[in-house]
Enzyme design. Sequence first.
Site, mmCIF file in Angstrom:
data_model
loop_
_atom_site.group_PDB
_atom_site.id
_atom_site.type_symbol
_atom_site.label_atom_id
_atom_site.label_comp_id
_atom_site.label_asym_id
_atom_site.label_seq_id
_atom_site.Cartn_x
_atom_site.Cartn_y
_atom_site.Cartn_z
ATOM 1 N N TYR A 267 0.826 -1.206 0.000
ATOM 2 C CA TYR A 267 0.000 0.000 0.000
ATOM 3 C C TYR A 267 0.859 1.255 0.000
ATOM 4 C CZ TYR A 267 0.855 1.055 4.962
ATOM 5 O OH TYR A 267 1.430 1.395 6.158
ATOM 6 N N ARG B 249 8.772 4.122 -4.262
ATOM 7 C CA ARG B 249 8.793 3.166 -3.142
ATOM 8 C C ARG B 249 7.795 2.029 -3.397
ATOM 9 N NH1 ARG B 249 7.516 5.431 2.757
ATOM 10 N NH2 ARG B 249 5.456 5.736 1.877
ATOM 11 N N ARG C 298 -7.544 -21.298 -1.806
ATOM 12 C CA ARG C 298 -6.540 -20.664 -0.941
ATOM 13 C C ARG C 298 -5.267 -21.485 -0.917
ATOM 14 N NH1 ARG C 298 -4.594 -21.087 4.127
ATOM 15 N NH2 ARG C 298 -3.930 -19.156 5.155
ATOM 16 N N HIS D 126 -0.908 -20.761 -0.082
ATOM 17 C CA HIS D 126 0.148 -19.775 0.195
ATOM 18 C C HIS D 126 0.913 -19.420 -1.071
ATOM 19 C CE1 HIS D 126 -0.738 -20.764 4.300
ATOM 20 N NE2 HIS D 126 0.086 -19.826 4.719
ATOM 21 N N LYS E 262 6.511 -1.655 2.630
ATOM 22 C CA LYS E 262 5.257 -1.059 3.097
ATOM 23 C C LYS E 262 4.133 -2.081 2.880
ATOM 24 C CE LYS E 262 3.055 3.497 3.035
ATOM 25 N NZ LYS E 262 3.047 3.780 4.459
ATOM 26 N N GLU F 32 11.831 3.070 14.435
ATOM 27 C CA GLU F 32 10.912 4.098 13.940
ATOM 28 C C GLU F 32 9.650 4.054 14.775
ATOM 29 O OE1 GLU F 32 9.459 3.096 9.961
ATOM 30 O OE2 GLU F 32 9.572 0.970 10.477
#
Length: 277
Positions: free
Chosen positions: A32, A51, A100, A102, A146, A178
């Site tokens: 995101y 980024r 589903r 992985h 991110k 951070e």
Amino acid sequence: MSVCYLNGEFLNLKDAKISPLDRGFLFGDSIYEVFAAYDKKAFRIEEHLDRFYINLKEIKLTVNISRQELKNIIELVIQKNDLSNQIIYLQISRGYEEIRNHVPDIKSESTIFICSFPLKNLPNHNSDKVKISLREDFRWGKSNIKSTSLLANVLYKIQGNEENLDEIILHDNGYITEGAVSNVFCVKNKKVLTPSLQNNILPGVTRSVIIDIVKKLNIPLAESRISVEDLKNADEVWITNTTKGILLVSEIDQIKVFREDMIFKEVQEKFIQETLA
Ligand code: PLP
């Protein structure tokens, strides 16, 4: 009405729906970005997209539209929303799969979602000072990405909220990394310090804007390791991110740390000017 974009369509945000079998939902298998639009102009969009694309590559997620197409859609979302100042949220997941697993199905199409929220806090000279707390960093080992696997960050923010704190600052082996949703700076003896990107942190776009400003102001700066004690004894502590800009810390773990704000004021002034440019 808030207009969003989902997989080829502009929709009322309330009507946007994705499948529970989307890998973003099942695995947090997505990336995101969050960026600001001041006066309908996206701020530092190229840096945010740089980024974003580095992160997509890092998790081997291929997107089925070009960067230019993505930029055009972002531009349309900004224009279609009737707000001068917006926070744009962009998320791309590895998409929907019938079974589903992985291991991703290479044939699946990525899910692209972009929406807009009001930007509540414009960078301003009278922004509130914030209270923070220091906690051991228990997030996963690739915080430079991110990723939307944000459970650890969510847990920190819940704790912070319960304790009436504005931000939680993380440390690993005695060194500051951070914040749960921000980068950290401090000032000691007129020198600005911030953890280097080698400290397993997100390369914040606001962080790099602030570094450029500090350098332009000819204030000494080092990207280095900052111990917990260094932070507690600093003359000024700041946190930075896209939604809040740059904020001055007043308290760490209920101890007043706010001693000076001289350099903060100078840097904040330049940052505000940049957002108005
Ligand atoms: N660090 C973390 C963990 C974040 O979540 C964020 C922003 O959400 C930041 C740093 C600051 O990044 P940026 O300045 O690009 O918003």
